[in-house]
Write a protein that holds these residues in place. Structure first.
Motif, mmCIF file in Angstrom:
data_model
loop_
_atom_site.group_PDB
_atom_site.id
_atom_site.type_symbol
_atom_site.label_atom_id
_atom_site.label_comp_id
_atom_site.label_asym_id
_atom_site.label_seq_id
_atom_site.Cartn_x
_atom_site.Cartn_y
_atom_site.Cartn_z
ATOM 1 N N LEU A 89 24.900 -6.787 -13.126
ATOM 2 C CA LEU A 89 23.951 -6.748 -14.230
ATOM 3 C C LEU A 89 22.993 -5.562 -14.057
ATOM 4 O O LEU A 89 22.623 -5.205 -12.937
ATOM 5 C CB LEU A 89 23.165 -8.053 -14.300
ATOM 6 N N ILE A 90 22.616 -4.958 -15.181
ATOM 7 C CA ILE A 90 21.703 -3.815 -15.182
ATOM 8 C C ILE A 90 20.293 -4.327 -15.454
ATOM 9 O O ILE A 90 20.054 -5.030 -16.449
ATOM 10 C CB ILE A 90 22.109 -2.787 -16.252
ATOM 11 N N LEU A 91 19.361 -4.007 -14.566
ATOM 12 C CA LEU A 91 18.000 -4.509 -14.690
ATOM 13 C C LEU A 91 17.246 -3.778 -15.804
ATOM 14 O O LEU A 91 17.382 -2.557 -15.971
ATOM 15 C CB LEU A 91 17.250 -4.348 -13.370
ATOM 16 N N ASP A 92 16.470 -4.533 -16.546
ATOM 17 C CA ASP A 92 15.626 -3.977 -17.597
ATOM 18 C C ASP A 92 14.319 -3.518 -16.963
ATOM 19 O O ASP A 92 13.430 -4.323 -16.656
ATOM 20 C CB ASP A 92 15.357 -5.038 -18.668
ATOM 21 N N VAL A 93 14.202 -2.207 -16.758
ATOM 22 C CA VAL A 93 13.058 -1.647 -16.039
ATOM 23 C C VAL A 93 11.757 -1.925 -16.774
ATOM 24 O O VAL A 93 10.747 -2.319 -16.171
ATOM 25 C CB VAL A 93 13.260 -0.134 -15.828
ATOM 26 N N GLY A 94 11.745 -1.727 -18.095
ATOM 27 C CA GLY A 94 10.517 -1.935 -18.857
ATOM 28 C C GLY A 94 9.991 -3.353 -18.730
ATOM 29 O O GLY A 94 8.796 -3.569 -18.549
ATOM 30 N N HIS A 95 10.887 -4.331 -18.792
ATOM 31 C CA HIS A 95 10.466 -5.729 -18.686
ATOM 32 C C HIS A 95 9.920 -6.032 -17.290
ATOM 33 O O HIS A 95 8.899 -6.714 -17.142
ATOM 34 C CB HIS A 95 11.651 -6.641 -18.992
ATOM 35 N N LEU A 96 10.584 -5.524 -16.257
ATOM 36 C CA LEU A 96 10.149 -5.807 -14.891
ATOM 37 C C LEU A 96 8.810 -5.144 -14.582
ATOM 38 O O LEU A 96 7.962 -5.725 -13.896
ATOM 39 C CB LEU A 96 11.216 -5.341 -13.895
ATOM 40 N N VAL A 97 8.614 -3.918 -15.079
ATOM 41 C CA VAL A 97 7.330 -3.248 -14.861
ATOM 42 C C VAL A 97 6.215 -4.023 -15.569
ATOM 43 O O VAL A 97 5.128 -4.228 -15.013
ATOM 44 C CB VAL A 97 7.380 -1.787 -15.358
ATOM 45 N N ALA A 98 6.473 -4.485 -16.785
ATOM 46 C CA ALA A 98 5.464 -5.270 -17.508
ATOM 47 C C ALA A 98 5.152 -6.568 -16.766
ATOM 48 O O ALA A 98 3.985 -6.982 -16.673
ATOM 49 C CB ALA A 98 5.962 -5.570 -18.915
ATOM 50 N N ALA A 99 6.200 -7.212 -16.206
ATOM 51 C CA ALA A 99 5.983 -8.450 -15.453
ATOM 52 C C ALA A 99 5.150 -8.190 -14.207
ATOM 53 O O ALA A 99 4.255 -8.978 -13.849
ATOM 54 C CB ALA A 99 7.328 -9.063 -15.072
ATOM 55 N N GLY A 100 5.413 -7.055 -13.526
ATOM 56 C CA GLY A 100 4.637 -6.706 -12.336
ATOM 57 C C GLY A 100 3.186 -6.425 -12.661
ATOM 58 O O GLY A 100 2.271 -6.848 -11.938
ATOM 59 N N GLU A 130 2.829 3.430 -15.227
ATOM 60 C CA GLU A 130 2.845 2.116 -14.595
ATOM 61 C C GLU A 130 3.971 2.043 -13.567
ATOM 62 O O GLU A 130 5.096 2.480 -13.823
ATOM 63 C CB GLU A 130 3.035 1.015 -15.654
ATOM 64 N N ARG A 131 3.651 1.458 -12.384
ATOM 65 C CA ARG A 131 4.642 1.340 -11.317
ATOM 66 C C ARG A 131 4.702 -0.093 -10.804
ATOM 67 O O ARG A 131 3.721 -0.837 -10.867
ATOM 68 C CB ARG A 131 4.288 2.265 -10.144
ATOM 69 N N VAL A 132 5.874 -0.443 -10.299
ATOM 70 C CA VAL A 132 6.054 -1.745 -9.673
ATOM 71 C C VAL A 132 7.198 -1.619 -8.666
ATOM 72 O O VAL A 132 8.099 -0.782 -8.818
ATOM 73 C CB VAL A 132 6.358 -2.826 -10.740
ATOM 74 N N GLY A 133 7.135 -2.432 -7.609
ATOM 75 C CA GLY A 133 8.184 -2.420 -6.592
ATOM 76 C C GLY A 133 9.122 -3.609 -6.763
ATOM 77 O O GLY A 133 8.690 -4.707 -7.139
ATOM 78 N N LEU A 134 10.404 -3.408 -6.502
ATOM 79 C CA LEU A 134 11.402 -4.475 -6.548
ATOM 80 C C LEU A 134 11.944 -4.682 -5.137
ATOM 81 O O LEU A 134 12.481 -3.740 -4.532
ATOM 82 C CB LEU A 134 12.542 -4.111 -7.508
ATOM 83 N N SER A 142 0.849 -1.187 0.000
ATOM 84 C CA SER A 142 0.000 0.000 0.000
ATOM 85 C C SER A 142 0.886 1.238 0.000
ATOM 86 O O SER A 142 1.714 1.431 0.888
ATOM 87 C CB SER A 142 -0.909 -0.007 1.236
ATOM 88 N N LEU A 143 0.704 2.077 -1.029
ATOM 89 C CA LEU A 143 1.524 3.280 -1.168
ATOM 90 C C LEU A 143 0.601 4.465 -1.413
ATOM 91 O O LEU A 143 0.050 4.642 -2.500
ATOM 92 C CB LEU A 143 2.506 3.117 -2.337
ATOM 93 N N ARG A 144 0.410 5.260 -0.356
ATOM 94 C CA ARG A 144 -0.444 6.446 -0.417
ATOM 95 C C ARG A 144 -1.804 6.131 -1.042
ATOM 96 O O ARG A 144 -2.197 6.675 -2.089
ATOM 97 C CB ARG A 144 0.264 7.573 -1.174
ATOM 98 N N GLU A 145 -2.520 5.201 -0.404
ATOM 99 C CA GLU A 145 -3.879 4.822 -0.755
ATOM 100 C C GLU A 145 -3.987 4.163 -2.129
ATOM 101 O O GLU A 145 -5.056 4.149 -2.735
ATOM 102 C CB GLU A 145 -4.814 6.032 -0.681
ATOM 103 N N SER A 146 -2.892 3.644 -2.654
ATOM 104 C CA SER A 146 -2.944 2.888 -3.906
ATOM 105 C C SER A 146 -2.094 1.633 -3.745
ATOM 106 O O SER A 146 -1.089 1.637 -3.020
ATOM 107 C CB SER A 146 -2.427 3.729 -5.081
ATOM 108 N N LEU A 147 -2.530 0.567 -4.391
ATOM 109 C CA LEU A 147 -1.811 -0.697 -4.304
ATOM 110 C C LEU A 147 -0.807 -0.799 -5.450
ATOM 111 O O LEU A 147 -1.153 -0.590 -6.618
ATOM 112 C CB LEU A 147 -2.794 -1.868 -4.371
ATOM 113 N N VAL A 148 0.446 -1.104 -5.084
ATOM 114 C CA VAL A 148 1.521 -1.234 -6.070
ATOM 115 C C VAL A 148 2.030 -2.673 -6.011
ATOM 116 O O VAL A 148 2.444 -3.146 -4.947
ATOM 117 C CB VAL A 148 2.675 -0.248 -5.772
ATOM 118 N N PRO A 149 1.988 -3.390 -7.139
ATOM 119 C CA PRO A 149 2.524 -4.759 -7.115
ATOM 120 C C PRO A 149 4.042 -4.739 -6.964
ATOM 121 O O PRO A 149 4.698 -3.787 -7.400
ATOM 122 C CB PRO A 149 2.113 -5.313 -8.488
#
Length: 662
Positions: free
Chosen positions: A640-651, A597-601, A562-569
């Motif tokens: 290794l450098i994480l691919d942000v676009g791929h991880l956000v899509a997966a989330g 689009e947002r996602v947490g790691l 829960s992040l400021r009244e919104s759910l973030v996967p």
């Protein structure tokens, strides 16, 4: 020391001339009576012909001569400019490019066909001109045979250094008739301030001639763009004059006020700042050296942090500061305005409009946005496919647009904006929009989705990027084979970018590309997952939170925070990477985003920021979608450098699946 190949130098300069000529021709389409554009195109063709002959490109010089002659007639008012003439010269320019790049592939038959087309374009205008020629001739018959002109001009300060001889210009003016030449020396600085290679003189010429005004313009044709000139008709009676008179102001006048003279000189020098042409390979090599320096500086900082030597720490801080400044300077050198990319599509849209019979307007916004030159080069082909797709599939014919209550001319708009460390490029059209039913039917018939499967609107629209996918009713030489849009997707993903599609039936479509500004060095957030270190691009990081053991236990099975009244996967990277280690007591959640689009790691530790020199993945790891590259840390290990676009899509996919499950 490398010695430049003269032929390669000519080809580089010819490419610039081709761009100038093409830009001038396309600008001329909007105002066929623009004399400035007509003169600019003529100068470009004249320069190309002369340079080609000088470097041994005789076929190029001979072919270009015909195009130059056609525009010379336009320039002199013998024939008017027309869209047919411009189209013929544009097509002829393609043949000129082949004559420069690979003369063996430029067949003479092609040149003859193009020259016939050019002659037809000029010939069809001659009859139209003849109707208006007689009144003009009648007026000129009453004019005196000679005219006196007052010509005041000054050349750029660096003219002589660039090879322009003002005496040659004065000699050409003297050949036109009787003239008085007076020199203005007020801008000459004091002797101790003078630069021998700079030009500080200007001239005032009174010329009596029976030649037309265009003959005076021809004298200055190659320096017209950079000089200051004022030409006035002062008399229609012949005036007897001497050849040269004494200067208007002696050099001593400048000595009386050296500060003013120096200010005048500096002002002109600033207006004519010189540019240095550097091969792109040298910039790439310099960028590699800067990258190695950043890695070495990281190692030095790591050693200094473990040392008690104050002097070593001081030197380390200085090196870190200097390497950071050098990195920033190098990044600026590699940045080029995206207008260099957008300008290529003016010709493409012009040709597509003629080929499809549609009326198409190309609009651009944000042309001053700067992007790494490597990104510009790799974006060219994807944008060609997208623009062609918008013109061919998106826009309707003028008849269909009028029937739908639209303007008969369709619009394709290219927009570039910088958002943080990314640049977004939007391709928008006001056409018919994407037919979702046809897309779904094609996807089901191709086996891409099961009949009746539940798809989000974005998932459905993304189907147009699948290999071989096309909803065109018939195959044309423009599209219909389904081999363009999948290339777009692969290229953008290779740039660590994302694609978003939106469309409204009857109102048009919009495709947005989000791409990193640079592919060389980025600011990253260094994190630890298990025993390995990874880098998250800092431009994608929104915030960092602590995941307490209690929240970790509560979130098992649903992976939401829960992040400021919104759910973030969120995604547990330790489980994704199968580290086989136990989690730290206080884990951290790094919230990243792409667009809306947002996602947490979930990571074990946040180490800190890190200047990341991006190294490409090997061919063996090319298909690993989770990572976009690698970097070398200060201790020599690889992160290794994480691919942000791929991880956000997966989330987001994980979130959608959980919502479907209830």
């Amino acid at each position: 020391m490398n010695i430049l190949d003269p032929i390669q130098v000519f080809r580089t300069e010819a490419a610039e001339l081709f761009e100038q000529i093409e830009s001038g021709l396309l600008d001329l389409l909007h105002d066929l009576s623009n004399q400035g554009q007509i003169d600019a195109v003529f100068r470009g063709l004249h320069t190309l012909k002369g340079s080609g002959a000088m470097f041994g490109f005789e076929a190029l010089a001979a072919f270009t001569h015909h195009c130059e002659t056609a525009f010379d007639r336009v320039r002199k008012g013998e024939v008017p400019a027309s869209s047919e003439l411009i189209a013929a010269v544009l097509e002829a320019q393609d043949h000129m490019r082949r004559l420069v790049d690979n003369p063996a592939t430029a067949f003479p038959e092609t040149g003859d066909r193009l020259l016939a087309k050019l002659q037809a374009a000029v010939g069809t205008n001659e009859s139209a001109t003849a109707k208006h020629a007689q009144p003009v001739a009648t007026v000129k018959a009453d004019e005196p045979s000679t005219v006196t002109w007052q010509i005041d001009f000054s050349l750029p300060t660096n003219s002589m250094a660039n090879g322009t001889n003002p005496l040659g210009l004065l000699d050409e003016l003297a050949e036109l008739g009787d003239c008085t030449i007076a020199v203005n020396a007020t801008a000459i600085p004091a002797l101790d301030l003078i630069e021998p290679t700079n030009l500080h003189l200007s001239w005032s010429v009174t010329l009596t001639t029976d030649q037309p005004r265009s003959a005076i313009d021809d004298v200055f044709i190659f320096v017209m763009d950079d000089m200051e000139i004022d030409v006035k008709k002062i008399s229609s009676d012949p005036v007897a004059t001497a050849e040269i008179v004494q200067p208007l102001a002696p050099v001593e006048a400048a000595k009386a006020n050296p500060a003013a003279a120096q200010a005048n000189s500096d002002g002109k020098q600033n207006r004519n700042a010189e540019n240095v042409r550097v091969p792109a390979e040298r910039l790439d090599e310099l960028m590699d050296r800067v990258g190695e320096l950043v890695i070495a500086q990281s190692r030095l900082s790591q050693l200094a942090n473990t040392s008690v030597d104050i002097q070593l720490r001081s030197v380390s801080e200085d090196v870190e500061r200097l390497s950071g400044e050098l990195r920033d300077t190098m990044m600026v050198l590699r940045m080029v305005p995206i207008s260099q990319l957008f300008s290529r599509f003016r010709r493409l849209v012009h040709d597509l409009a003629r080929e499809t019979g549609k009326q198409i307007e190309l609009l651009t916004e944000g042309e001053s946005t700067e992007v790494d030159k490597v990104v510009i080069e790799r974006l060219a082909d994807p944008l060609v496919h997208l623009v062609r797709n918008s013109c061919d599939h998106g826009l309707e014919t003028p008849e269909d647009r009028i029937a739908a209550g639209k303007n008969p001319a369709g619009q394709v708009t290219l927009v570039a904006r910088q958002t943080g460390g990314d640049v977004t490029i939007t391709i928008r059209d006001d056409g018919r929009g994407i037919d979702r039913e046809r897309v779904r039917a094609k996807a089901e018939s191709s086996g891409l989705v099961a009949p009746g499967a539940t798809l989000s609107d974005q998932e459905l629209l993304q189907m147009i990027f699948e290999p071989g996918f096309s909803t065109a009713a018939q195959v044309t030489n423009l599209s219909g084979r389904g081999v363009g849009m999948d290339v777009v997707k692969k290229t953008i993903e290779g740039l660590r970018g994302t694609i978003n599609v939106s469309s409204s039936p009857g109102a048009g479509s919009e495709i947005t590309l989000a791409i990193p500004l640079t592919l060389a060095i980025i600011d990253g957030l260094l994190v630890r997952v298990g025993t390995g270190c990874y880098v998250i691009p800092l431009s994608a990081v929104e915030e960092c939170l602590e995941l307490t053991p209690e929240n970790d236990v509560k979130s098992r099975g649903r992976s939401f925070i829960s992040l400021r009244e919104s759910l973030v996967p969120f995604i547990r990277l330790r489980e994704l990477f199968h580290t086989g280690t136990t989690p730290d007591q206080f884990q951290k959640v790094v919230v990243i985003s792409t667009g809306s689009e947002r996602v947490g790691l979930v990571v074990d530790q946040i180490i800190g920021d890190h200047q990341t020199v991006i190294k490409a993945m090997s061919k063996l790891h090319h298909d690993v979608a989770t990572f976009s590259g690698a970097t070398i840390l200060g201790d020599g290990s690889v992160a290794l450098i994480l691919d942000v676009g791929h991880l956000v899509a997966a989330g987001q996919q994980q979130e959608a699946q959980m919502r479907i499950a209830g």
